[in-house]
Scaffold this active site. Structure first.
Site, PDB file in Angstrom:
ATOM      1  N   GLY A  13      51.402  82.549  10.816  1.00  0.00           N
ATOM      2  CA  GLY A  13      51.929  83.814  11.342  1.00  0.00           C
ATOM      3  C   GLY A  13      51.449  84.076  12.752  1.00  0.00           C
ATOM      4  O   GLY A  13      51.108  85.207  13.103  1.00  0.00           O
ATOM      5  N   ALA A  14      51.447  83.019  13.583  1.00  0.00           N
ATOM      6  CA  ALA A  14      50.874  83.137  14.935  1.00  0.00           C
ATOM      7  C   ALA A  14      51.899  83.614  15.971  1.00  0.00           C
ATOM      8  O   ALA A  14      51.586  83.690  17.144  1.00  0.00           O
ATOM      9  CB  ALA A  14      50.276  81.794  15.356  1.00  0.00           C
ATOM     10  N   ASP A  62      57.688  77.234   6.563  1.00  0.00           N
ATOM     11  CA  ASP A  62      57.704  78.370   5.650  1.00  0.00           C
ATOM     12  C   ASP A  62      56.513  78.179   4.711  1.00  0.00           C
ATOM     13  O   ASP A  62      56.518  77.291   3.873  1.00  0.00           O
ATOM     14  CB  ASP A  62      59.022  78.385   4.862  1.00  0.00           C
ATOM     15  CG  ASP A  62      59.065  79.506   3.840  1.00  0.00           C
ATOM     16  OD1 ASP A  62      58.073  80.266   3.721  1.00  0.00           O
ATOM     17  OD2 ASP A  62      60.102  79.630   3.156  1.00  0.00           O
ATOM     18  N   ASN A  89      46.990  84.072   7.697  1.00  0.00           N
ATOM     19  CA  ASN A  89      47.329  85.400   8.222  1.00  0.00           C
ATOM     20  C   ASN A  89      48.750  85.836   7.887  1.00  0.00           C
ATOM     21  O   ASN A  89      48.992  87.035   7.723  1.00  0.00           O
ATOM     22  CB  ASN A  89      47.127  85.386   9.752  1.00  0.00           C
ATOM     23  CG  ASN A  89      47.828  86.534  10.421  1.00  0.00           C
ATOM     24  OD1 ASN A  89      47.364  87.669  10.392  1.00  0.00           O
ATOM     25  ND2 ASN A  89      48.994  86.273  11.020  1.00  0.00           N
ATOM     26  N   SER A 141      43.746  93.132   3.186  1.00  0.00           N
ATOM     27  CA  SER A 141      44.095  94.482   3.659  1.00  0.00           C
ATOM     28  C   SER A 141      43.204  95.473   2.924  1.00  0.00           C
ATOM     29  O   SER A 141      42.817  95.231   1.775  1.00  0.00           O
ATOM     30  CB  SER A 141      45.552  94.795   3.339  1.00  0.00           C
ATOM     31  OG  SER A 141      45.802  96.172   3.552  1.00  0.00           O
ATOM     32  N   TYR A 154      52.539  94.260  -2.636  1.00  0.00           N
ATOM     33  CA  TYR A 154      51.669  93.913  -1.489  1.00  0.00           C
ATOM     34  C   TYR A 154      50.192  94.063  -1.868  1.00  0.00           C
ATOM     35  O   TYR A 154      49.368  93.183  -1.582  1.00  0.00           O
ATOM     36  CB  TYR A 154      52.045  94.840  -0.330  1.00  0.00           C
ATOM     37  CG  TYR A 154      51.299  94.609   0.959  1.00  0.00           C
ATOM     38  CD1 TYR A 154      51.603  93.536   1.793  1.00  0.00           C
ATOM     39  CD2 TYR A 154      50.297  95.494   1.381  1.00  0.00           C
ATOM     40  CE1 TYR A 154      50.931  93.345   2.996  1.00  0.00           C
ATOM     41  CE2 TYR A 154      49.630  95.310   2.571  1.00  0.00           C
ATOM     42  CZ  TYR A 154      49.942  94.230   3.381  1.00  0.00           C
ATOM     43  OH  TYR A 154      49.276  94.045   4.571  1.00  0.00           O
ATOM     44  N   ALA A 156      48.868  93.940  -4.861  1.00  0.00           N
ATOM     45  CA  ALA A 156      48.493  92.875  -5.815  1.00  0.00           C
ATOM     46  C   ALA A 156      48.253  91.567  -5.063  1.00  0.00           C
ATOM     47  O   ALA A 156      47.304  90.830  -5.362  1.00  0.00           O
ATOM     48  CB  ALA A 156      49.586  92.703  -6.869  1.00  0.00           C
ATOM     49  N   LYS A 158      47.242  91.211  -1.950  1.00  0.00           N
ATOM     50  CA  LYS A 158      46.021  91.296  -1.140  1.00  0.00           C
ATOM     51  C   LYS A 158      44.767  91.319  -2.024  1.00  0.00           C
ATOM     52  O   LYS A 158      43.729  90.759  -1.653  1.00  0.00           O
ATOM     53  CB  LYS A 158      46.066  92.523  -0.222  1.00  0.00           C
ATOM     54  CG  LYS A 158      47.192  92.454   0.818  1.00  0.00           C
ATOM     55  CD  LYS A 158      47.029  91.256   1.737  1.00  0.00           C
ATOM     56  CE  LYS A 158      48.035  91.225   2.862  1.00  0.00           C
ATOM     57  NZ  LYS A 158      47.902  90.058   3.722  1.00  0.00           N
ATOM     58  N   ILE A 187      46.692  98.708  11.559  1.00  0.00           N
ATOM     59  CA  ILE A 187      46.690  98.015  12.858  1.00  0.00           C
ATOM     60  C   ILE A 187      48.096  98.145  13.469  1.00  0.00           C
ATOM     61  O   ILE A 187      49.099  97.943  12.769  1.00  0.00           O
ATOM     62  CB  ILE A 187      46.349  96.511  12.678  1.00  0.00           C
ATOM     63  CG1 ILE A 187      45.043  96.320  11.865  1.00  0.00           C
ATOM     64  CG2 ILE A 187      46.271  95.813  14.030  1.00  0.00           C
ATOM     65  CD1 ILE A 187      43.774  96.837  12.485  1.00  0.00           C
TER      66      ILE A 187
HETATM   67  P1  NAI Z   1      53.679  90.838  11.599  1.00  0.00           P
HETATM   68  O1  NAI Z   1      54.849  91.184  10.746  1.00  0.00           O
HETATM   69  O2  NAI Z   1      53.618  91.374  12.994  1.00  0.00           O
HETATM   70  O3  NAI Z   1      53.527  89.235  11.679  1.00  0.00           O
HETATM   71  C1  NAI Z   1      53.610  88.447  10.515  1.00  0.00           C
HETATM   72  C2  NAI Z   1      53.637  86.985  10.888  1.00  0.00           C
HETATM   73  O4  NAI Z   1      53.778  86.213   9.687  1.00  0.00           O
HETATM   74  C3  NAI Z   1      54.804  86.599  11.791  1.00  0.00           C
HETATM   75  O5  NAI Z   1      54.376  85.615  12.707  1.00  0.00           O
HETATM   76  C4  NAI Z   1      55.795  85.979  10.811  1.00  0.00           C
HETATM   77  O6  NAI Z   1      56.685  85.043  11.452  1.00  0.00           O
HETATM   78  C5  NAI Z   1      54.853  85.267   9.859  1.00  0.00           C
HETATM   79  N1  NAI Z   1      55.443  84.965   8.557  1.00  0.00           N
HETATM   80  C6  NAI Z   1      55.962  85.818   7.643  1.00  0.00           C
HETATM   81  N2  NAI Z   1      56.431  85.138   6.579  1.00  0.00           N
HETATM   82  C7  NAI Z   1      56.192  83.812   6.820  1.00  0.00           C
HETATM   83  C8  NAI Z   1      56.451  82.617   6.096  1.00  0.00           C
HETATM   84  N3  NAI Z   1      57.057  82.621   4.888  1.00  0.00           N
HETATM   85  N4  NAI Z   1      56.089  81.429   6.636  1.00  0.00           N
HETATM   86  C9  NAI Z   1      55.484  81.389   7.860  1.00  0.00           C
HETATM   87  N5  NAI Z   1      55.207  82.505   8.595  1.00  0.00           N
HETATM   88  C10 NAI Z   1      55.573  83.689   8.075  1.00  0.00           C
HETATM   89  O7  NAI Z   1      52.405  91.275  10.757  1.00  0.00           O
HETATM   90  P2  NAI Z   1      50.918  91.708  11.202  1.00  0.00           P
HETATM   91  O8  NAI Z   1      50.853  93.179  11.191  1.00  0.00           O
HETATM   92  O9  NAI Z   1      50.493  90.955  12.388  1.00  0.00           O
HETATM   93  O10 NAI Z   1      50.108  91.224   9.913  1.00  0.00           O
HETATM   94  C11 NAI Z   1      49.411  89.989   9.848  1.00  0.00           C
HETATM   95  C12 NAI Z   1      48.618  89.972   8.558  1.00  0.00           C
HETATM   96  O11 NAI Z   1      47.732  91.102   8.540  1.00  0.00           O
HETATM   97  C13 NAI Z   1      49.479  90.095   7.308  1.00  0.00           C
HETATM   98  O12 NAI Z   1      48.947  89.288   6.288  1.00  0.00           O
HETATM   99  C14 NAI Z   1      49.341  91.554   6.939  1.00  0.00           C
HETATM  100  O13 NAI Z   1      49.541  91.764   5.572  1.00  0.00           O
HETATM  101  C15 NAI Z   1      47.910  91.830   7.350  1.00  0.00           C
HETATM  102  N6  NAI Z   1      47.618  93.229   7.577  1.00  0.00           N
HETATM  103  C16 NAI Z   1      48.270  93.951   8.555  1.00  0.00           C
HETATM  104  C17 NAI Z   1      47.962  95.294   8.738  1.00  0.00           C
HETATM  105  C18 NAI Z   1      48.620  96.125   9.769  1.00  0.00           C
HETATM  106  O14 NAI Z   1      48.347  97.351   9.780  1.00  0.00           O
HETATM  107  N7  NAI Z   1      49.447  95.583  10.639  1.00  0.00           N
HETATM  108  C19 NAI Z   1      46.958  95.956   7.901  1.00  0.00           C
HETATM  109  C20 NAI Z   1      46.345  95.118   6.915  1.00  0.00           C
HETATM  110  C21 NAI Z   1      46.673  93.806   6.781  1.00  0.00           C
END
Ligand code: NAI
Length: 247
Positions: A13-14, A62, A89, A141, A154, A156, A158, A187
């Site tokens: 998820g970079a 994926d 991530n 999370s 979600y 469950a 985490k 965040i």
């Molecule tokens: P985001 O939605 O901005 O980015 C998610 C990333 O994961 C993207 O690069 C996307 O392409 C990738 N992704 C999603 N499904 C995928 C798959 N099947 N295969 C490969 N890549 C995939 O999300 P964000 O906010 O940066 O979150 C990152 C992590 O932090 C997540 O695990 C999220 O649950 C966790 N998190 C985020 C919080 C927030 O407030 N933003 C709070 C707590 C946890």
């Protein structure tokens, strides 16, 4: 300066948000990064300062797909020869109340967030076991600790990641592989930008620091947990949440 230069990291998820911020910080600190996402264009556009030995290369994958992950890890190993750090991530949300949640909404979130982390861990630990070094960081999370209305799937996933963290930490400790979980609070990223102003202002009241976190707040802890200096910390979930959850 933490002992981390010239290590290699695989970050899922970079392409944006927290994962992108971790990738940028790691590159700045001299780490060679394999950035994973389904869309790798934004990863390959990440700017690296010329003063660092860090680098980044995007790999389309994926993480929910076992075979896809297996092939991706083999390609990363061909290019980088080793993987020292894994950041699980990537994650998604499909929020709705339990009474309305479909089987598909449940499965989609569990399969990406939890099985995806298992898929990556399972394939990356082979080279880590051989080299007798590894740092695995799962991005959980705070809701995995507290629960949250409208996010049973979600939450469950985490909470499951925290369990995966503890079991893998126990199994891998003797090979000098640490496994920890970062539990961010609220965040500011694309995952949270669509929440209503009303919900955002209610949430802010629950944060002692009175502000939302930034991806950089999370990246700083990931850098420490990935470093040599964090080597005696394993199996832990550490919150980055402005004091929202105090255990
Ligand atoms: P985001 O939605 O901005 O980015 C998610 C990333 O994961 C993207 O690069 C996307 O392409 C990738 N992704 C999603 N499904 C995928 C798959 N099947 N295969 C490969 N890549 C995939 O999300 P964000 O906010 O940066 O979150 C990152 C992590 O932090 C997540 O695990 C999220 O649950 C966790 N998190 C985020 C919080 C927030 O407030 N933003 C709070 C707590 C946890």
């Amino acid at each position: 300066m933490f002992g981390i230069k010239d290590k290699t990291a695989l970050i899922t998820g970079a392409s944006r948000g927290i994962g992108k911020s971790i990738a940028e910080l790691f590159c700045q600190r001299g780490i060679k990064v394999a950035g994973i996402s389904r869309d790798i264009t934004p990863i390959n556009e990440i700017q690296i300062p010329s003063s660092t030995s860090g680098s980044i290369k995007g790999y389309s994958c994926d993480i929910a797909d076992w075979e896809n992950v297996k092939e991706m890890v083999l390609k990363v190993l061909e290019d980088f020869e080793r993987i020292d750090i894994l950041i699980n991530n990537a994650g998604i949300t499909k929020d709705t109340l339990l009474a309305r949640m479909t089987e598909e909404q449940w499965d989609d979130v569990l399969i990406v967030n939890l099985k995806g982390a298992f898929n990556c861990t399972r394939h990356v630990i082979r080279p880590m076991l051989k080299q007798k070094f590894g740092r695995i960081i799962n991005i959980g999370s705070v809701v995995g600790i507290m629960g949250n209305t409208g996010q049973a799937n979600y939450v469950a996933s985490k909470a499951g990641l925290m369990g995966l963290t503890k079991s893998s930490a126990q199994e891998l400790a003797k090979r000098n592989i640490t496994v920890n979980c970062i539990a961010p609070g609220f965040i500011t990223t694309s995952m949270t930008e669509n929440l209503s102003e009303d919900i955002k202002s209610q949430m802010k009241k629950t944060i002692p620091m009175g502000r939302f976190g930034t991806p950089k707040d999370v990246a700083a802890l990931a850098l420490f947990l990935a470093s040599d200096e964090s080597g005696y910390i394993t199996g832990q979930t550490i919150t980055v949440d402005g004091g929202m959850v105090m255990k």
